[in-house]
Write a protein that holds these residues in place. Structure first.
Motif, mmCIF file in Angstrom:
data_model
loop_
_atom_site.group_PDB
_atom_site.id
_atom_site.type_symbol
_atom_site.label_atom_id
_atom_site.label_comp_id
_atom_site.label_asym_id
_atom_site.label_seq_id
_atom_site.Cartn_x
_atom_site.Cartn_y
_atom_site.Cartn_z
ATOM 1 N N VAL A 51 27.325 56.630 28.769
ATOM 2 C CA VAL A 51 27.561 55.665 28.188
ATOM 3 C C VAL A 51 28.824 55.101 28.926
ATOM 4 C CG1 VAL A 51 28.791 55.708 25.836
ATOM 5 C CG2 VAL A 51 26.735 56.454 25.822
ATOM 6 N N LEU A 52 28.628 53.405 28.819
ATOM 7 C CA LEU A 52 30.531 53.195 30.328
ATOM 8 C C LEU A 52 30.888 53.218 27.952
ATOM 9 C CD1 LEU A 52 29.571 51.943 32.892
ATOM 10 C CD2 LEU A 52 30.792 54.026 32.348
ATOM 11 N N ILE A 53 32.337 52.834 28.322
ATOM 12 C CA ILE A 53 33.584 51.599 27.326
ATOM 13 C C ILE A 53 34.084 50.666 28.115
ATOM 14 C CG2 ILE A 53 34.936 51.527 25.310
ATOM 15 C CD1 ILE A 53 33.875 53.765 24.465
ATOM 16 N N GLY A 111 27.339 63.965 20.892
ATOM 17 C CA GLY A 111 27.198 65.254 22.468
ATOM 18 C C GLY A 111 27.120 64.460 23.320
ATOM 19 N N VAL A 112 27.723 63.413 23.656
ATOM 20 C CA VAL A 112 28.393 62.451 24.995
ATOM 21 C C VAL A 112 30.115 61.577 24.464
ATOM 22 C CG1 VAL A 112 27.739 60.490 25.932
ATOM 23 C CG2 VAL A 112 25.718 61.288 25.029
ATOM 24 N N LEU A 146 24.300 52.942 28.796
ATOM 25 C CA LEU A 146 24.710 51.395 27.662
ATOM 26 C C LEU A 146 25.795 51.729 27.316
ATOM 27 C CD1 LEU A 146 24.473 50.414 24.808
ATOM 28 C CD2 LEU A 146 24.911 52.669 23.590
ATOM 29 N N ALA A 147 26.344 50.188 28.313
ATOM 30 C CA ALA A 147 27.634 49.452 27.826
ATOM 31 C C ALA A 147 27.835 49.315 26.228
ATOM 32 C CB ALA A 147 27.824 48.677 29.388
ATOM 33 N N ILE A 148 28.972 49.667 26.326
ATOM 34 C CA ILE A 148 29.956 49.281 25.282
ATOM 35 C C ILE A 148 30.984 48.476 24.977
ATOM 36 C CG2 ILE A 148 30.681 50.016 22.702
ATOM 37 C CD1 ILE A 148 29.316 52.365 22.961
#
Length: 402
Positions: free
Chosen positions: A102-104, A124-125, A153-155
Motif C-alpha cells: 500500500v502506498l499513499i 496489518g499493513v 494499492l495506491a491510495i
C-alpha cells in the motif's frame, strides 16, 4: 659589493624588527628592497584555557536557552517537515527494494489526515506515505505507474485545487522525484549528520530558524509585494517513518490558525479551472491508473475534509462535478469523498484545511474501512478494533455548537 649590500639590508631589517614594540608586525617600510615574507606578529600571552572555557560555557548556556524557547513554542526534536525531501526520497526507494502492498500519495491533507498506526491496526499493513505538502499527487502517481516494481494499492488523496493545478502544484513533486533518482554525496552526508543531531534538538526546525523569524517581523517591507509574512508559517510535523500530523500548536493557538487560514484563502485564483486543463489531467490520470492495473495493482482516490469557508472557495475554483465525479467516471476508478462518509462529518479542522491528531485518526479509520470494501487488495483484520466516530475526537459541546 653585492655581498656588502645584502648584509647591510639584513642588518637593517633585523634592527628594525628588534626596535618594533611588542605585538606589532613588520611592514613593507621596514624591509626596503627585500621580497616581503609572510607578516609577522607577536602573540601576547593570554589565559587561553580560561577564555576557551568561558566561550564554551556561553555557547552551552545560549544554546540551551534557545532550545528551551523553541520547545516552549511546541516545536519537537526530530521533526523532518523541512521541505528538503530527504526522508521522502528514502521512503520512495522502498518501492524498489521490496514488495510494497500500500502506498499513499497526494497533498498535505492526506498526509496530515492519515494515521499510519491506525491503518496497521485495522489491516496489518503499514503503508508507505509519499504525499507531499503543497503539491499535486499526479506527478508521483505517474512516477509510480512507470515503476514496474509496484504492484500494490495506491491510495491517492485529492484536494481538487491542487490535483488539477498544472502550474503551481508540480514544482515540489518534481524536486522530490529528482532527489529520489540521484543525490549528491554532500547532500547525503548532510542528511546523515542531520539525522544524528536532529532527534535531540528542536531548535533545528527550519520554520523557526532565527533568519526565518526575522523575515516574519515586518509584513510589508515592499508595498504590493507578497513577502514571507504572508506565506504559510509552520503547518505540520513529521518523522522519518512518514507519519505526519498538523502542527500541534495550531490546535490551540487561534492566532496562528487564523494566519494559516488567511493564507489558504489567498492561494486560489478567482476564476474556475478551464475545461482544457481539466481534460488534460483526466487523460494523464487514466494513463497512470491503467499502467498500475495492467500489472495487477489498483488505485483508489480519497477526498479528505475541508472547512466550510475553504469548501466554498474550492467549489468555485473547481466544482465536484467537473473534477472529482468526472475523474472517477473517466478513469473507471473507485473513490471515497468526505461528503459521502458519515464518520468524517463535523470533524475539527483548526485552520480549515487539516484535521487535528485525534480527528485524523477518526478519519483514517473511516476511509480505510471504506477502501477495504472497494478493492480486494486491502482487508480488515479479523481482530481489527471497533469503528471510531466523531465523538472520539469532538467533545459533545463542540458538536452541538456546530
Amino acid at each position: 659589493m653585492a655581498s656588502f649590500i645584502s648584509s647591510s639590508e639584513e642588518t637593517t631589517v633585523e634592527t628594525s624588527h628588534q626596535a618594533l614594540p611588542s605585538g606589532l608586525r613588520l611592514t613593507a617600510a621596514d624591509r626596503p628592497g627585500v621580497a616581503q615574507p609572510v607578516p609577522e606578529r607577536d602573540i601576547p600571552d593570554q589565559p587561553w584555557r580560561t577564555m576557551s572555557l568561558v566561550v564554551l560555557v556561553l555557547v552551552i548556556l545560549l544554546t540551551s536557552a534557545w532550545e528551551w524557547k523553541m520547545r516552549s513554542l511546541k516545536l519537537v526534536p526530530g521533526d523532518e517537515s523541512d521541505g528538503t525531501y530527504d526522508s521522502w526520497a528514502r521512503l520512495r526507494h522502498q518501492v524498489d527494494k521490496r514488495d510494497v502492498p500500500v502506498l499513499i500519495l497526494g497533498d498535505s491533507r492526506i498526509l496530515y489526515d492519515t494515521d499510519l498506526d491506525r491503518v496497521a491496526q485495522l489491516t496489518g499493513v503499514r503503508p508507505i506515505q509519499l504525499a507531499i505538502v503543497g503539491s499535486s499527487g499526479l506527478p508521483i502517481l505517474e512516477d509510480i505507474a512507470d515503476d514496474s516494481h509496484f504492484k500494490g494499492l495506491a491510495i491517492v488523496g485529492m484536494a481538487e485545487t491542487a490535483f488539477f493545478d498544472t502550474k503551481h502544484s508540480v514544482a515540489r513533486p518534481k524536486e522530490a522525484l529528482e532527489l529520489s533518482h540521484w543525490e549528491s554525496p554532500s547532500k547525503r552526508a548532510s542528511y546523515q549528520i542531520q539525522r544524528v543531531i536532529s532527534p535531540g534538538l528542536a531548535m533545528l526546525d527550519e520554520d523557526y530558524q532565527l533568519s526565518t523569524l526575522i523575515f516574519h517581523l515586518d509584513p510589508d517591507w515592499r508595498p504590493g509585494v507578497r513577502g514571507p509574512y504572508h506565506d504559510v508559517w509552520k503547518v505540520g510535523e513529521s518523522g522519518t517513518d512518514g507519519q505526519a500530523w498538523i502542527w500541534r500548536r495550531l490546535e490551540h493557538d487561534q492566532r496562528l490558525a487564523d494566519h494559516a487560514r488567511s493564507v489558504w484563502h489567498q492561494l486560489f485564483p478567482p476564476f474556475p479551472i478551464d475545461d482544457k486543463s481539466i481534460n488534460a489531467i483526466l487523460a494523464r490520470t487514466k494513463t497512470a491508473v491503467d499502467k498500475i492495473r495492467a500489472r495487477g495493482g489498483d488505485v483508489v482516490f480519497v477526498r479528505p475534509p475541508s472547512g466550510p469557508d475553504m469548501r466554498a472557495i474550492e467549489d468555485k475554483h473547481v466544482p465536484r462535478a467537473r473534477a472529482w465525479d468526472a475523474l472517477l467516471a473517466y478513469t473507471h476508478t473507485n473513490g471515497i469523498h468526505t461528503d459521502d462518509l458519515p464518520a468524517s462529518q463535523n470533524l475539527i479542522l483548526p485552520e480549515g484545511s487539516h484535521l487535528t491528531h485525534a480527528c485524523a485518526t477518526v478519519f483514517t479509520d473511516a476511509y480505510i474501512r471504506s477502501v477495504a470494501q472497494l478493492t480486494p487488495m486491502l482487508h480488515l483484520k479479523p481482530d481489527a478494533p471497533t469503528a471510531l466516530s466523531t465523538k472520539d475526537c469532538v467533545s459533545p459541546s463542540v458538536a452541538r455548537a456546530e
